[in-house]
Design a protein around this motif. Structure first.
Motif, mmCIF file in Angstrom:
data_model
loop_
_atom_site.group_PDB
_atom_site.id
_atom_site.type_symbol
_atom_site.label_atom_id
_atom_site.label_comp_id
_atom_site.label_asym_id
_atom_site.label_seq_id
_atom_site.Cartn_x
_atom_site.Cartn_y
_atom_site.Cartn_z
ATOM 1 N N MET A 1 0.833 -1.182 0.000
ATOM 2 C CA MET A 1 0.000 0.000 0.000
ATOM 3 C C MET A 1 0.879 1.247 0.000
ATOM 4 S SD MET A 1 -1.473 2.592 1.996
ATOM 5 C CE MET A 1 -1.363 2.069 3.697
ATOM 6 N N ILE A 2 0.465 2.241 -0.745
ATOM 7 C CA ILE A 2 1.201 3.501 -0.749
ATOM 8 C C ILE A 2 0.256 4.651 -0.398
ATOM 9 C CG2 ILE A 2 2.748 2.618 -2.556
ATOM 10 C CD1 ILE A 2 1.452 4.572 -4.481
ATOM 11 N N TYR A 3 0.836 5.690 0.149
ATOM 12 C CA TYR A 3 0.073 6.906 0.401
ATOM 13 C C TYR A 3 0.967 8.101 0.120
ATOM 14 C CZ TYR A 3 2.538 7.481 4.851
ATOM 15 O OH TYR A 3 3.511 7.647 5.815
ATOM 16 N N ILE A 4 0.336 9.196 -0.226
ATOM 17 C CA ILE A 4 1.055 10.415 -0.536
ATOM 18 C C ILE A 4 0.503 11.544 0.323
ATOM 19 C CG2 ILE A 4 1.406 12.196 -2.306
ATOM 20 C CD1 ILE A 4 1.530 9.881 -4.347
ATOM 21 N N ILE A 5 1.404 12.267 0.969
ATOM 22 C CA ILE A 5 1.032 13.491 1.664
ATOM 23 C C ILE A 5 1.053 14.584 0.606
ATOM 24 C CG2 ILE A 5 1.602 15.115 3.499
ATOM 25 C CD1 ILE A 5 3.126 12.769 4.863
ATOM 26 N N ALA A 6 -0.116 14.929 0.117
ATOM 27 C CA ALA A 6 -0.268 15.919 -0.958
ATOM 28 C C ALA A 6 -0.329 17.298 -0.319
ATOM 29 C CB ALA A 6 -1.550 15.633 -1.745
ATOM 30 N N THR A 7 0.620 18.155 -0.650
ATOM 31 C CA THR A 7 0.726 19.385 0.115
ATOM 32 C C THR A 7 1.295 20.534 -0.694
ATOM 33 O OG1 THR A 7 1.504 20.229 2.256
ATOM 34 C CG2 THR A 7 3.032 18.840 0.997
ATOM 35 N N GLN A 76 6.443 18.349 -7.340
ATOM 36 C CA GLN A 76 7.209 17.144 -7.040
ATOM 37 C C GLN A 76 6.426 15.893 -7.444
ATOM 38 O OE1 GLN A 76 7.749 18.000 -2.892
ATOM 39 N NE2 GLN A 76 9.897 18.577 -3.143
ATOM 40 N N PHE A 77 5.128 15.937 -7.248
ATOM 41 C CA PHE A 77 4.271 14.824 -7.654
ATOM 42 C C PHE A 77 4.340 14.625 -9.166
ATOM 43 C CE2 PHE A 77 -0.098 13.407 -8.916
ATOM 44 C CZ PHE A 77 -0.051 12.134 -8.363
ATOM 45 N N CYS A 78 4.314 15.730 -9.903
ATOM 46 C CA CYS A 78 4.437 15.640 -11.366
ATOM 47 C C CYS A 78 5.779 15.022 -11.751
ATOM 48 C CB CYS A 78 4.306 17.027 -11.991
ATOM 49 S SG CYS A 78 2.645 17.736 -11.873
ATOM 50 N N GLU A 79 6.846 15.440 -11.087
ATOM 51 C CA GLU A 79 8.179 14.907 -11.357
ATOM 52 C C GLU A 79 8.244 13.420 -11.018
ATOM 53 O OE1 GLU A 79 12.522 15.087 -11.950
ATOM 54 O OE2 GLU A 79 10.891 16.410 -12.543
ATOM 55 N N PHE A 80 7.713 13.059 -9.870
ATOM 56 C CA PHE A 80 7.756 11.679 -9.396
ATOM 57 C C PHE A 80 7.005 10.747 -10.336
ATOM 58 C CE2 PHE A 80 5.866 8.532 -6.220
ATOM 59 C CZ PHE A 80 6.987 7.717 -6.203
ATOM 60 N N THR A 81 5.781 11.104 -10.688
ATOM 61 C CA THR A 81 4.994 10.246 -11.570
ATOM 62 C C THR A 81 5.571 10.217 -12.988
ATOM 63 O OG1 THR A 81 3.447 12.110 -11.882
ATOM 64 C CG2 THR A 81 2.838 10.417 -10.272
ATOM 65 N N ALA A 82 6.188 11.314 -13.411
ATOM 66 C CA ALA A 82 6.845 11.314 -14.721
ATOM 67 C C ALA A 82 7.994 10.320 -14.752
ATOM 68 C CB ALA A 82 7.338 12.719 -15.057
ATOM 69 N N GLU A 83 8.745 10.253 -13.643
ATOM 70 C CA GLU A 83 9.836 9.282 -13.571
ATOM 71 C C GLU A 83 9.301 7.853 -13.568
ATOM 72 O OE1 GLU A 83 13.024 9.676 -13.711
ATOM 73 O OE2 GLU A 83 13.147 11.847 -13.617
ATOM 74 N N ASN A 92 -3.700 13.751 -15.756
ATOM 75 C CA ASN A 92 -3.969 13.314 -14.385
ATOM 76 C C ASN A 92 -4.245 11.820 -14.318
ATOM 77 O OD1 ASN A 92 -3.567 15.753 -13.066
ATOM 78 N ND2 ASN A 92 -5.697 16.398 -13.313
ATOM 79 N N ARG A 93 -4.985 11.321 -15.271
ATOM 80 C CA ARG A 93 -5.278 9.883 -15.272
ATOM 81 C C ARG A 93 -4.016 9.063 -15.510
ATOM 82 N NH1 ARG A 93 -10.437 8.792 -14.728
ATOM 83 N NH2 ARG A 93 -11.986 10.399 -15.199
ATOM 84 N N GLU A 94 -3.117 9.568 -16.329
ATOM 85 C CA GLU A 94 -1.847 8.866 -16.555
ATOM 86 C C GLU A 94 -0.976 8.895 -15.301
ATOM 87 O OE1 GLU A 94 -1.345 9.541 -21.397
ATOM 88 O OE2 GLU A 94 -0.616 11.062 -19.977
ATOM 89 N N ARG A 95 -1.068 9.978 -14.532
ATOM 90 C CA ARG A 95 -0.315 10.026 -13.270
ATOM 91 C C ARG A 95 -0.829 8.948 -12.314
ATOM 92 N NH1 ARG A 95 2.432 14.572 -14.065
ATOM 93 N NH2 ARG A 95 1.345 16.318 -15.055
ATOM 94 N N ALA A 96 -2.148 8.819 -12.236
ATOM 95 C CA ALA A 96 -2.723 7.793 -11.371
ATOM 96 C C ALA A 96 -2.319 6.398 -11.822
ATOM 97 C CB ALA A 96 -4.244 7.927 -11.357
#
Length: 236
Positions: A1-7, A76-83, A92-96
């Protein structure tokens, strides 16, 4: 399981990360180092490539029970999901979908601050001094801090834009998220850690004390700037 502190910046994210790491069952949430700070992941982890750093980040972010946590601003979320996806431009759907590469489900803690004026002033001072937490070493001769209303207004717009991006993402991908405000976390850290454990569905009876080595950074200069900025924003 993963979680993200979105901030967004200056919402007590480092404080929350320390509290959750201390439970030993919530992963070891931390920030994802941006592309422009290549030297950091080389110096900290000895990584030679971006992929090596990503692998280390994913491994270090997990606790023994397999839970992975990350604290990310929108960019950072954009960078992380891009990697994760191997693509610089994602919807957004591709990030998910990219997050599903490391786990089927992802949950989010949406960490914000009610007092946006104090948030913006804290952000401005951190940018000017380089002191992002009480653990950040002070320079021998700290630079003078300049009250710049235009810069504060710009930071306010940046925070509002980032929060709107998170809200749009949650709505578009139907992402379940737990709202949390800095002011509530600071007032009742133990209660909120317990609530987060329940939200994440972690089967763990945790009653240990909440501890963090971080100290509050606001001071009299903060109060002066708050009064000054509030006065300017309330002026016709």
């Amino acid at each position: 399981m993963i979680y993200i502190i979105a901030t967004t910046p200056r919402t007590g994210g480092h404080f929350l990360c320390e509290l959750l790491t201390g439970t030993e069952v919530c992963g070891r949430p931390s920030e994802y180092v941006l592309r422009k700070t290549v030297h950091k992941w080389r110096d900290l982890y000895g990584c030679r490539t971006r992929q090596e750093y990503l692998d280390v980040y994913l491994r270090k972010g997990r606790s023994a029970n397999g839970v992975f946590g990350a604290k990310l601003t929108w960019w950072q979320f954009c960078e992380f999901t891009a990697e994760l996806a191997g693509s610089a431009s994602l919807t957004n759907r591709e990030r998910a979908l990219a997050l599903k590469q490391i786990c089927h489900g992802c949950r989010y803690i949406f960490l914000r601050r009610r007092d946006q004026i104090r948030q913006v002033i804290s952000y401005s001072r951190a940018l000017q001094t380089g002191r992002w937490s009480s653990k950040t070493g002070a320079s021998m001769k700290p630079p003078p801090e300049i009250f710049d209303v235009d810069a504060l207004d710009e930071l306010t717009r940046a925070i509002m834009l980032s929060e709107s991006h998170w809200e749009e993402y949650f709505a578009e991908v139907d992402a379940h998220h737990l709202p949390l405000f800095y002011e509530d976390l600071v007032r009742e850290p133990q209660s909120w850690v317990t609530r987060i454990l329940s939200y994440l569905g972690i089967d763990h009876e945790w009653s240990g004390p909440c501890r963090s080595g971080l100290q509050q950074q606001s001071d009299e200069l903060t109060e002066q700037w708050v009064r000054r900025y509030e006065g300017l924003r309330s002026s016709p």
